[in-house]
Design an enzyme around this catalytic site. Structure first.
Site, mmCIF file in Angstrom:
data_model
loop_
_atom_site.group_PDB
_atom_site.id
_atom_site.type_symbol
_atom_site.label_atom_id
_atom_site.label_comp_id
_atom_site.label_asym_id
_atom_site.label_seq_id
_atom_site.Cartn_x
_atom_site.Cartn_y
_atom_site.Cartn_z
ATOM 1 N N SER A 252 -8.095 -7.674 -29.215
ATOM 2 C CA SER A 252 -7.326 -6.445 -29.345
ATOM 3 C C SER A 252 -6.702 -6.061 -28.019
ATOM 4 O O SER A 252 -7.158 -6.477 -26.959
ATOM 5 C CB SER A 252 -8.235 -5.319 -29.826
ATOM 6 O OG SER A 252 -9.163 -5.029 -28.795
ATOM 7 N N LYS A 253 -5.653 -5.276 -28.143
ATOM 8 C CA LYS A 253 -4.915 -4.781 -26.983
ATOM 9 C C LYS A 253 -5.812 -4.043 -26.010
ATOM 10 O O LYS A 253 -5.572 -4.053 -24.817
ATOM 11 C CB LYS A 253 -3.869 -3.769 -27.473
ATOM 12 C CG LYS A 253 -2.459 -4.321 -27.568
ATOM 13 C CD LYS A 253 -1.450 -3.250 -27.277
ATOM 14 C CE LYS A 253 -1.172 -2.342 -28.439
ATOM 15 N NZ LYS A 253 -0.058 -2.627 -29.275
ATOM 16 N N ARG A 254 -6.820 -3.368 -26.548
ATOM 17 C CA ARG A 254 -7.658 -2.527 -25.694
ATOM 18 C C ARG A 254 -8.325 -3.330 -24.581
ATOM 19 O O ARG A 254 -8.661 -2.801 -23.549
ATOM 20 C CB ARG A 254 -8.709 -1.787 -26.532
ATOM 21 C CG ARG A 254 -8.283 -0.364 -26.866
ATOM 22 C CD ARG A 254 -9.123 0.221 -27.959
ATOM 23 N NE ARG A 254 -8.752 -0.362 -29.256
ATOM 24 C CZ ARG A 254 -9.598 -0.851 -30.131
ATOM 25 N NH1 ARG A 254 -10.881 -0.842 -29.882
ATOM 26 N NH2 ARG A 254 -9.186 -1.349 -31.273
#
Ligand code: GLU
Length: 477
Positions: A252-254
């Site tokens: 994920s981007k996070r």
């Protein structure tokens, strides 16, 4: 002939997962002298992102995955966009209705919601209750004639059965048809759903292998049923494993960049990223890790694609990028460095200086974005170093002797460059009897202000006599 497609939806940037799907498809196609085509699956009109198509194709080009048909290729084919192929989907849907394998459904969104809420309350899996499947044909005709809004749904067989997929990565996967609902094929807005469009197009385009993420695995019964109703032979399927963060959650981007464009902007080389992505799920039968594209084409095979999740290890990507950067020829390195240099405050330095400096820091770069920091010692005025290692080199009596002797020789000189530095150092050696590390380290620490710093001779060329003299004096006690 082997034919594979990359079929992204234009909902944003090309992600690492998308690049991997494209790469594995491309590798397999190239391995078998087959075709690799691009098809834009733009039937979900609510999720369209302008410019996504251009970005997706640009990133494939950047990665070196060439297309055989479609945009940028010329000829009569492509770009294939599903939004331009609606007639085909309608014709197929009509055929399915005429055969009795699909039916119009007039249920309003409100009714569907009520049905699902009631099912949830009863603890059941929410699914369409087949209300319109059992309407009286005359009634159906009347509603159609009256133009009542409707969708087209496919029928799941009345008699439950087990559908089996022989997946290229997972082997046999079985799902009961009872797990599947009467899927919408044509939506209220006249656009097909993914499920109808993908089957129609994969068949029409002669696709032999469908490579896609494992999130599509539960959909295969719908697709196999459609192939059966239409009397078409299904292609082979390869469902790729998930890509995971280091903590084994879904990538994920996070936890860092996931868009290929971000890796480009961060100074990763396409060949390094592609090599890295190839190893997200696929592995060779030995422990080789660096694979130029032609070798990947030769060695890629489904039998060595793993079905369990592949961890995206950013340290490994950095290592790989470093390896590829180190292998570049000086001209190639400079050409790739140029756009990054342009973003630094050193952009207007003479080209010849930039070229020499970039070449001299080649082995110190992890990404091209590191250039700015690496160029600082060459081009910026820096305050005197407080680095304890530098101080330690300058502290001994012999170090100070070297500095004094060197300064005394340098002062009357008209100029200083890297070559003259060597000659003067020899004289210092003669005068003081100090040689080797004890001679060179103090000079290096004084002029570069680092202990393992940048190329001393190059730095002296760039600094010239006055600046070197100042730095040497500054290092005296
Ligand atoms: N349009 C689908 C996606 O972007 C493609 C799935 C497939 O390759 O069949 O995920």
């Amino acid at each position: 002939m082997i034919r594979l497609r990359f079929a992204p939806s234009p909902t944003g940037h090309l992600h690492i997962g998308g690049l991997r799907t494209a790469l594995f498809s491309w590798l397999y196609a190239r391995h078998h002298q087959g075709a690799f085509i691009f098809r834009l699956e733009d039937t979900d009109r609510n999720r369209l992102v302008e410019e996504a198509e251009t970005g997706l194709i640009r990133m494939l080009e950047w990665a070196g995955l060439d297309l055989d048909e479609g945009p940028g290729v010329g000829g009569d084919h492509g770009p294939y966009r599903q939004s331009e192929r609606l007639e085909r989907y309608h014709a197929t849907a009509q055929q399915l209705v005429a055969q009795g394998d699909a039916y119009p459904c007039f249920c309003s969104p409100e009714r569907l919601e009520q049905v699902k809420t009631a099912q949830r309350e009863r603890g059941e899996t929410p699914r369409y209750d087949q209300h319109c499947r059992h309407l009286d044909p005359a009634d159906v005709q009347q509603q159609l004639d009256a133009g009542t809004p409707h969708v087209i749904r496919m029928k799941v067989p009345d008699i439950p059965e087990t559908l089996v997929l022989d997946d290229l990565i997972r082997g046999k996967v079985a799902i009961e048809t009872t797990q599947t609902e009467d899927q919408v094929l044509i939506k209220g807005d006249g656009f097909p759903t993914y499920h109808l469009a993908v089957v129609v197009d994969d068949h029409a385009m002669g696709i032999t292998h469908v490579v896609r993420g494992e999130e599509w695995l539960p959909s295969f019964p719908k697709h196999l049923l459609l192939y059966r109703y239409l009397g078409w032979t299904p292609p082979q399927f390869a469902h790729l494993p998930l890509i995971l963060n280091a903590d084994r959650t879904k990538l994920s981007k996070r936890q860092g960049a996931v868009a290929v464009e971000d890796f480009e902007a961060a100074g990763y080389l396409p060949e390094a990223l592609v090599n890295f992505v190839a190893l997200l799920g696929w592995s060779p039968d030995d422990d080789q890790e660096l694979f130029p594209l032609p070798e990947l084409i030769e060695r890629f095979d489904w039998s060595r694609v793993n079905k369990s999740g592949a961890v995206f290890d950013r340290d490994k990507l950095n290592w790989m990028n470093q390896q590829y950067l180190q292998q570049l020829e000086p001209d190639d390195l400079f050409a790739r460095a140029r756009p990054f240099l342009q973003q630094t405050r050193f952009a207007d330095r003479p080209e010849e200086q930039l070229q020499r400096v970039v070449a001299s820091v080649q082995n110190r770069l992890v990404t091209l974005q590191d250039l700015e920091a690496q160029l600082v010692p060459f081009f910026d005025e820096r305050p005197p170093s407080t680095d304890p290692d530098v101080q330690a080199v300058l502290a001994p009596e012999t170090a100070q002797q070297v500095l004094s002797a060197f300064i005394a020789l340098l002062e009357p000189e008209p100029a200083l460059d890297g070559a003259r530095l060597g000659q003067l150092a020899k004289q210092v050696q003669k005068q003081t009897g100090i040689k080797g590390k004890d001679l060179w380290m103090p000079l290096r620490a004084a002029i570069t202000q680092e202990v393992q710093g940048p190329d001393l001779h190059l730095l002296v060329d760039l600094f010239g006599k006055d600046k070197c003299l100042r730095l040497l004096q500054q290092a005296q006690h």
